[in-house]
Scaffold this active site. Structure first.
Site, PDB file in Angstrom:
ATOM      1  N   GLY A  19       0.786  -1.232   0.000  1.00 15.00           N
ATOM      2  CA  GLY A  19       0.000   0.000   0.000  1.00 15.00           C
ATOM      3  C   GLY A  19       0.815   1.277   0.000  1.00 15.00           C
TER       4      GLY A  19
ATOM      5  NE  ARG B  77     -11.365 -13.559 -13.156  1.00 21.14           N
ATOM      6  CZ  ARG B  77     -10.190 -13.639 -12.509  1.00 21.14           C
ATOM      7  NH1 ARG B  77      -9.876 -12.750 -11.594  1.00 21.14           N
ATOM      8  NH2 ARG B  77      -9.346 -14.602 -12.784  1.00 21.14           N
TER       9      ARG B  77
ATOM     10  CD  GLU C 179      -6.006  -6.288 -24.834  1.00 21.10           C
ATOM     11  OE1 GLU C 179      -5.063  -6.959 -25.255  1.00 21.10           O
ATOM     12  OE2 GLU C 179      -6.556  -5.394 -25.505  1.00 21.10           O
ATOM     13  CG  LEU C 180      -3.892  -7.494 -17.031  1.00 22.60           C
ATOM     14  CD1 LEU C 180      -4.670  -7.123 -15.781  1.00 22.60           C
ATOM     15  CD2 LEU C 180      -3.189  -8.831 -16.856  1.00 22.60           C
TER      16      LEU C 180
ATOM     17  CG  HIS D 212       1.644  -2.416 -15.505  1.00 23.09           C
ATOM     18  ND1 HIS D 212       1.332  -3.652 -14.980  1.00 23.09           N
ATOM     19  CD2 HIS D 212       2.619  -2.633 -16.417  1.00 23.09           C
ATOM     20  CE1 HIS D 212       2.090  -4.574 -15.552  1.00 23.09           C
ATOM     21  NE2 HIS D 212       2.888  -3.982 -16.430  1.00 23.09           N
TER      22      HIS D 212
ATOM     23  CG  ASN E 172       2.144   3.351  -5.691  1.00 21.81           C
ATOM     24  OD1 ASN E 172       2.596   4.350  -6.240  1.00 21.81           O
ATOM     25  ND2 ASN E 172       2.723   2.157  -5.785  1.00 21.81           N
TER      26      ASN E 172
ATOM     27  CD  GLU F 273       4.939   2.108  -9.142  1.00 22.57           C
ATOM     28  OE1 GLU F 273       4.976   1.671  -7.976  1.00 22.57           O
ATOM     29  OE2 GLU F 273       4.522   1.459 -10.115  1.00 22.57           O
TER      30      GLU F 273
ATOM     31  CG  ASN G 285      -3.574  -0.675 -12.572  1.00 21.96           C
ATOM     32  OD1 ASN G 285      -3.424  -0.846 -11.350  1.00 21.96           O
ATOM     33  ND2 ASN G 285      -2.956  -1.431 -13.466  1.00 21.96           N
TER      34      ASN G 285
HETATM   35  C1  GRF Z   1       3.541  -1.025  -7.498  1.00 17.03           C
HETATM   36  O1  GRF Z   1       4.819  -1.161  -8.037  1.00 17.03           O
HETATM   37  C2  GRF Z   1       2.512  -0.964  -8.590  1.00 17.03           C
HETATM   38  O2  GRF Z   1       2.987  -0.453  -9.783  1.00 17.03           O
HETATM   39  C3  GRF Z   1       2.148  -2.407  -8.802  1.00 17.03           C
HETATM   40  O3  GRF Z   1       2.258  -3.018  -7.551  1.00 17.03           O
HETATM   41  C4  GRF Z   1       3.118  -2.261  -6.715  1.00 17.03           C
HETATM   42  C5  GRF Z   1       2.315  -1.933  -5.517  1.00 17.03           C
HETATM   43  O4  GRF Z   1       3.084  -1.421  -4.465  1.00 17.03           O
HETATM   44  N1  GRF Z   1       0.856  -2.504  -9.424  1.00 17.03           N
HETATM   45  P1  GRF Z   1       2.352  -0.768  -3.214  1.00 17.03           P
HETATM   46  O5  GRF Z   1       1.378  -1.796  -2.675  1.00 17.03           O
HETATM   47  O6  GRF Z   1       1.661   0.478  -3.676  1.00 17.03           O
HETATM   48  O7  GRF Z   1       3.438  -0.489  -2.239  1.00 17.03           O
END
Ligand code: GRF
Length: 209
Positions: A12, A65, A143-144, A109, A14, A174, A107
């Protein structure tokens, strides 16, 4: 005041970067909830420490799902979200779920999309001999890892990098990029009118190096 709901599965970091920027910069937004599919996600306790409401929708408690996605949507909608922010949320989402939040789900990535969709992006970037790696914030589509790109950050791949050292460099980028993009969304700065391309109305750079 915009309601943000953030979905996590683990650390968590981010989510915390977004929550702290929202508070420190006084966005016209609130983190209405942080929801995890894993009860043991470390980010849940961190969010709670900031006074943010948390919830768990455990995917293992649902038969398939669609059942999970429907329970998750119910939990999200209880917080009347304007924007759903996926931040390390490690579940593949059904088309029905994605369409429910069309145009209001982001999202992040950890690669420079369209390179390296899917898992193990840092390992794959190192193995491919990439000199740059990075991260992408995109709008979620069925699409992922393929939705319209909102912003990207690039970092170098250094000699001797391991998956862990590269991941740490990408994650640091990030934590700058994702809060910036979410703030743009909150402030209506993003222009979605360009047929699959997303611009910034004020012309701010949608990249970071
Ligand atoms: C990040 O690198 C994000 O890009 C990816 O998973 C990671 C999550 O890290 N989707 P955090 O849980 O936010 O620390």
């Amino acid at each position: 005041m915009k309601n943000l709901v953030i979905l996590i599965s683990g650390r968590g970091s981010n989510m915390m970067a977004i929550a702290k920027a929202c508070a420190a910069e006084g966005w016209n937004a609130r983190i209405a909830a942080v929801i995890s599919n894993r009860p043991d996600a470390a980010g849940l306790a961190d969010a709670a420490r900031l006074g943010i409401t948390t919830a768990v929708v455990d995917h293992r408690a649902h038969a398939d799902r669609l059942a999970f996605d429907s329970a998750l949507a119910g939990a999200i909608d209880a917080f009347k979200p304007d924007l759903v922010v996926l931040a390390g949320f490690m579940r593949i989402l059904s088309t029905e779920f994605v369409n429910r939040y069309a145009g209001r789900m982001l999202n992040i990535h950890p690669s420079l999309l369209p390179a390296f969709t899917g898992l193990h992006t840092h390992r794959r970037a190192i193995d491919a001999g990439c000199k740059l790696a990075g991260t992408t914030v995109h709008v979620v589509t069925p699409e992922l890892d393929h939705g319209p790109i909102v912003a990207q950050a690039a970092v170098p791949v250094l000699e001797g990098d391991t998956e862990e050292t590269l991941a740490a460099r990408v994650t640091a980028a990030e934590h700058i990029l994702y809060p910036r993009v979410v703030r743009w969304w909150v402030e209506g700065e993003l222009d979605f009118t360009g047929a699959g391309r997303i611009g910034h109305r004020g012309g701010a750079p949608q990249w970071l190096v």
